[in-house]
Motif scaffolding. Structure first.
Motif, PDB file in Angstrom:
ATOM      1  N   VAL A  36     -11.093   7.805 -10.701  1.00 18.23           N
ATOM      2  CA  VAL A  36     -10.713   8.216  -9.358  1.00 18.23           C
ATOM      3  C   VAL A  36     -10.566   9.728  -9.289  1.00 18.23           C
ATOM      4  O   VAL A  36     -11.060  10.376  -8.375  1.00 18.23           O
ATOM      5  N   GLN A  43       0.837  -1.202   0.000  1.00 16.79           N
ATOM      6  CA  GLN A  43       0.000   0.000   0.000  1.00 16.79           C
ATOM      7  C   GLN A  43       0.875   1.256   0.000  1.00 16.79           C
ATOM      8  O   GLN A  43       0.530   2.268  -0.608  1.00 16.79           O
ATOM      9  N   ASP A 101      -2.799   4.559  -6.205  1.00 20.15           N
ATOM     10  CA  ASP A 101      -4.172   4.888  -5.843  1.00 20.15           C
ATOM     11  C   ASP A 101      -4.536   4.105  -4.586  1.00 20.15           C
ATOM     12  O   ASP A 101      -4.715   2.893  -4.622  1.00 20.15           O
ATOM     13  N   LYS A 102      -4.629   4.811  -3.437  1.00 25.05           N
ATOM     14  CA  LYS A 102      -4.754   4.129  -2.143  1.00 25.05           C
ATOM     15  C   LYS A 102      -6.085   3.395  -1.946  1.00 25.05           C
ATOM     16  O   LYS A 102      -6.233   2.658  -0.976  1.00 25.05           O
ATOM     17  N   THR A 103      -7.092   3.661  -2.792  1.00 20.59           N
ATOM     18  CA  THR A 103      -8.365   2.957  -2.592  1.00 20.59           C
ATOM     19  C   THR A 103      -8.488   1.748  -3.506  1.00 20.59           C
ATOM     20  O   THR A 103      -9.355   0.915  -3.330  1.00 20.59           O
ATOM     21  N   SER A 104      -7.600   1.659  -4.494  1.00 22.64           N
ATOM     22  CA  SER A 104      -7.723   0.593  -5.478  1.00 22.64           C
ATOM     23  C   SER A 104      -6.551  -0.383  -5.341  1.00 22.64           C
ATOM     24  O   SER A 104      -5.420   0.012  -5.119  1.00 22.64           O
ATOM     25  N   ALA A 105      -6.846  -1.675  -5.471  1.00 23.00           N
ATOM     26  CA  ALA A 105      -5.812  -2.694  -5.307  1.00 23.00           C
ATOM     27  C   ALA A 105      -4.811  -2.637  -6.453  1.00 23.00           C
ATOM     28  O   ALA A 105      -5.199  -2.539  -7.613  1.00 23.00           O
ATOM     29  N   SER A 106      -3.518  -2.678  -6.120  1.00 27.87           N
ATOM     30  CA  SER A 106      -2.501  -2.699  -7.167  1.00 27.87           C
ATOM     31  C   SER A 106      -2.341  -4.118  -7.703  1.00 27.87           C
ATOM     32  O   SER A 106      -2.841  -5.073  -7.107  1.00 27.87           O
ATOM     33  N   ARG A 157     -10.733  -4.692  -7.917  1.00 27.26           N
ATOM     34  CA  ARG A 157     -10.420  -5.034  -9.311  1.00 27.26           C
ATOM     35  C   ARG A 157     -10.683  -6.523  -9.572  1.00 27.26           C
ATOM     36  O   ARG A 157     -11.759  -7.008  -9.265  1.00 27.26           O
ATOM     37  N   ASN A 192       1.708   1.959  -3.425  1.00 23.96           N
ATOM     38  CA  ASN A 192       0.536   1.960  -4.313  1.00 23.96           C
ATOM     39  C   ASN A 192       0.175   3.402  -4.694  1.00 23.96           C
ATOM     40  O   ASN A 192       0.177   4.286  -3.849  1.00 23.96           O
ATOM     41  N   GLY A 243      -7.368  -0.788   3.856  1.00 27.70           N
ATOM     42  CA  GLY A 243      -8.407   0.126   3.407  1.00 27.70           C
ATOM     43  C   GLY A 243      -8.621   0.186   1.903  1.00 27.70           C
ATOM     44  O   GLY A 243      -9.002   1.216   1.360  1.00 27.70           O
ATOM     45  N   ILE A 244      -8.349  -0.926   1.217  1.00 29.85           N
ATOM     46  CA  ILE A 244      -8.604  -0.985  -0.225  1.00 29.85           C
ATOM     47  C   ILE A 244     -10.100  -1.221  -0.453  1.00 29.85           C
ATOM     48  O   ILE A 244     -10.689  -2.116   0.158  1.00 29.85           O
ATOM     49  N   LYS A 245     -10.700  -0.394  -1.317  1.00 30.41           N
ATOM     50  CA  LYS A 245     -12.125  -0.579  -1.573  1.00 30.41           C
ATOM     51  C   LYS A 245     -12.402  -1.117  -2.968  1.00 30.41           C
ATOM     52  O   LYS A 245     -13.389  -1.810  -3.200  1.00 30.41           O
ATOM     53  N   LYS A 246     -11.544  -0.775  -3.931  1.00 29.88           N
ATOM     54  CA  LYS A 246     -11.724  -1.323  -5.282  1.00 29.88           C
ATOM     55  C   LYS A 246     -10.837  -2.555  -5.429  1.00 29.88           C
ATOM     56  O   LYS A 246      -9.618  -2.444  -5.470  1.00 29.88           O
TER      57      LYS A 246
END
Lengths: 203, 177
Positions: free
Chosen positions: A197, A118, A123-128, B151, A121, B146-149
């Motif tokens: 985003v 993280q 974009d902190k809200t989207s999984a890398s 994918r 990463n 705190g990952i929300k998307k």
């Protein structure tokens, strides 16, 4: 995740109503909520213990050593994280603990690795891509010896419980390798939607 | 062989502790201070994942209570008997990605009712032994940061589970049928 959550609950209510089990479904809300807190609290002690041990391992250079040994593999798989990142060592420990069936020890390592991923990463809200790969490797549940299953088999008087080990290992390897291949394929198709985003943030 | 495996599973944890602490002392690491410093994070992470756990565990508890899993296995039983899959193992296939304790419960149930010699017990053992609770891992790992998307992570987890089930059926038929 929004749709999964929605469908889990909507399907439960509809099917519960059809089966006349609506009361049970309602009770499950209370029981489930209570259980989740119990699960989280039961994690605290063991997490604290393993994170403490891991910190010693890190300070004494053991993690660096393990990371160095399996670095050629992690470098190929996790090609997007900087090689000096602590995530490499944590991923190595996460995998090792899983392989030995120490899932209680594997979770803290995995979560630590997630935090490191993280940090790098964008974009902190989207999984890398790396996060999705680590997830895939963990959900496939690679394990050398299925200890709990063996315990149950011994319990029912199974004559030769160890015969289960080889087929289980074969299956778990197939699932593990497919998880890695699938992650690598999907990361090309399912690109993170950066534009979206930006729009959300400007709203 | 089984003695060796037993030995490894009994010694794995103590060995790790011995090695880590001994190397730490040897390298003059203040192991007690470092231990407590690292352990502090355990509390933080456990508290952080509660909201995500509540969402997933409540959803799955509701689904199990509604009888949807039994309905699903009844629907599929016709197709799967053709591939020599015992009907008793069907609930297990659905439950094993959702809840670890439920999967173990279903497995013990099969093992105790059908006995050590049945094909269903062997297939179930391979299925449970080779799986991890996909949705629990998703909730905990992504919740902690705190990952929300998510994918494609869910898709990979579920597809790998399906591949696992198919190969479990294939391998078990090859070795035990």
């Amino acid at each position: 995740m929004n749709y999964i959550f929605y469908f889990l609950i909507v399907i439960s209510i509809i099917v519960g109503a059809i089966n006349g089990k609506l009361q049970e479904v309602t009770n499950a809300v209370m029981d489930g909520a209570e259980l989740s807190v119990k699960v989280a609290f039961s994690l605290i002690g063991i997490m604290a213990f393993w994170l403490g041990i891991m910190r010693i391992a890190q300070k004494s250079g053991i993690i660096d050593w393990i990371a160095k040994v399996i670095k050629p593999i992690t470098k190929v798989l996790f090609n997007e994280i900087p090689p000096e990142s602590d995530a490499v060592g944590d991923i190595a420990m996460n995998f090792t603990a899983n392989a030995f069936g120490l899932s209680n020890a594997a979770t803290p390592f995995g979560l630590k690795a997630m935090e490191e991923l993280q940090n790098v990463n964008k974009d902190k809200t989207s999984a890398s891509n790396s996060m999705c790969l680590l997830l895939g490797m963990n959900t496939a549940g690679f394990q050398l010896i299925p200890t709990t299953v063996l315990a149950v088999l011994v319990g029912i008087g199974y004559k030769n419980p160890t015969e289960i080990i080889a087929p289980t290992l074969l299956v778990t390897t197939i699932a593990f390798v497919s998880a890695i291949i699938l992650s690598k394929i999907f990361q090309r198709i399912w690109k993170p939607r950066i534009e979206e985003v930006k729009n959300e943030q400007s709203d | 062989m089984s003695n060796l495996i037993n030995l490894i599973s009994v010694w794995a944890l103590p060995a790790i502790l011995l090695i880590v602490l001994t190397v730490g002392i040897f390298k003059k690491v203040p192991i007690y201070e470092e231990f407590t410093e690292g352990a502090k994070d355990g509390f933080k992470i456990a508290i952080k994942i509660i909201p995500y756990l509540v969402a997933i565990i409540v959803g799955i508890a509701m689904l199990r209570a509604s009888g949807a899993i039994e309905m699903c296995s009844n629907l599929m039983s016709g197709v799967l008997t053709r591939f020599n899959v015992p009907a008793d193992t069907l609930p297990l296939m659905i439950v094993r990605s959702l809840s670890g304790s439920a999967a173990l419960g279903v497995f013990s149930d099969i093992a105790n009712n059908l006995g050590p010699d049945s094909f269903a017990t062997k297939l179930a053992a391979v299925m449970v032994g080779s799986s991890e609770t996909t949705f629990y891992v998703l909730a905990v790992y992504f919740g902690a940061v705190g990952i929300k998307k998510l994918r494609y992570a869910v898709l990979v987890g579920v597809l790998a589970d399906i591949i696992g089930i198919i190969s479990a059926v294939w391998v078990a038929n090859l070795m035990f049928a």
